[in-house]
Design an enzyme around this catalytic site. Sequence first.
Site, short mmCIF file in Angstrom:
data_model
loop_
_atom_site.label_atom_id
_atom_site.label_comp_id
_atom_site.label_asym_id
_atom_site.label_seq_id
_atom_site.Cartn_x
_atom_site.Cartn_y
_atom_site.Cartn_z
N CYS A 80 0.81 -1.22 0.00
CA CYS A 80 0.00 0.00 0.00
C CYS A 80 0.84 1.27 0.00
CB CYS A 80 -0.98 0.00 1.17
SG CYS A 80 -0.22 -0.05 2.81
N HIS A 120 -2.55 0.72 7.22
CA HIS A 120 -2.78 0.58 5.78
C HIS A 120 -3.13 1.97 5.28
CE1 HIS A 120 -3.90 -1.40 2.05
NE2 HIS A 120 -4.99 -0.65 2.04
N HIS A 180 -6.06 1.94 -3.58
CA HIS A 180 -5.02 1.40 -2.69
C HIS A 180 -4.59 0.02 -3.17
CE1 HIS A 180 -7.83 -1.35 -0.29
NE2 HIS A 180 -8.62 -0.70 -1.11
#
Length: 170
Positions: free
Chosen positions: A79, A130, A142
Amino acid sequence: MKKTVSLSGLLLASFIVVFLTGCSGTPNKQVRTTSLAKLAKPVDLSQTHRVKSLILSQYNQWKGTPYQYGGTTKDGVDCSAFVQNTYRSKLGLSIPRTTRTQIKQGVKVAKHNLKVGDIVFFKTGKTSLHNGIYIGKSQFVHASSSKGVTISSLDNVYWKQNYYLSKRMY
C-alpha cells in the site's frame, strides 16, 4: 513424544504474520527491484479534477497488480509503495516509503473534509497500518492485500471501522 509441524500450519502462520503487519513496517530491501519512479512536474493539489484524473491514470496502469509486502513494482506492490509511487510519478511530490513515515507528513484533515488526493490511513491491527489515496465520493485507491490495486469505499464496514486518520500533502 516428538512433535512435528505441518507445512500447512507454517504457511497459515506466515500468512497471519504478513496479514497482520500490513504495510506498516519497514520493507525488506531485497524485495525492491527498481528505483523510485521518475519525479513528475509538481501538480497543484487544489486542481481537483486534474488530480483525480492523474490518480485514476495511475490506477488504470496498476489495476490488479498483486499485493506484496515490501513490493514496489507491478510484479507486486504494498500500500505505501503504491501511494509513494503515485505521488511521485503523477503528482510530483516526494513522500516517504512506509505508512509509518508517511503518516508523519502533511496536515491532518477531518474525514468529512477530505479532498481528492488526501491520504487515508487505517489501523488494521494492533500495530499495523494501511493507506490509500482518496478520489472523492467516499472512494479511495489502494493496494489491497486481498484484491491487489483496487478502488474501495470508505463506507464499507471494514474500512469504516478501521479508519484512523487522513493527511493532506503539500
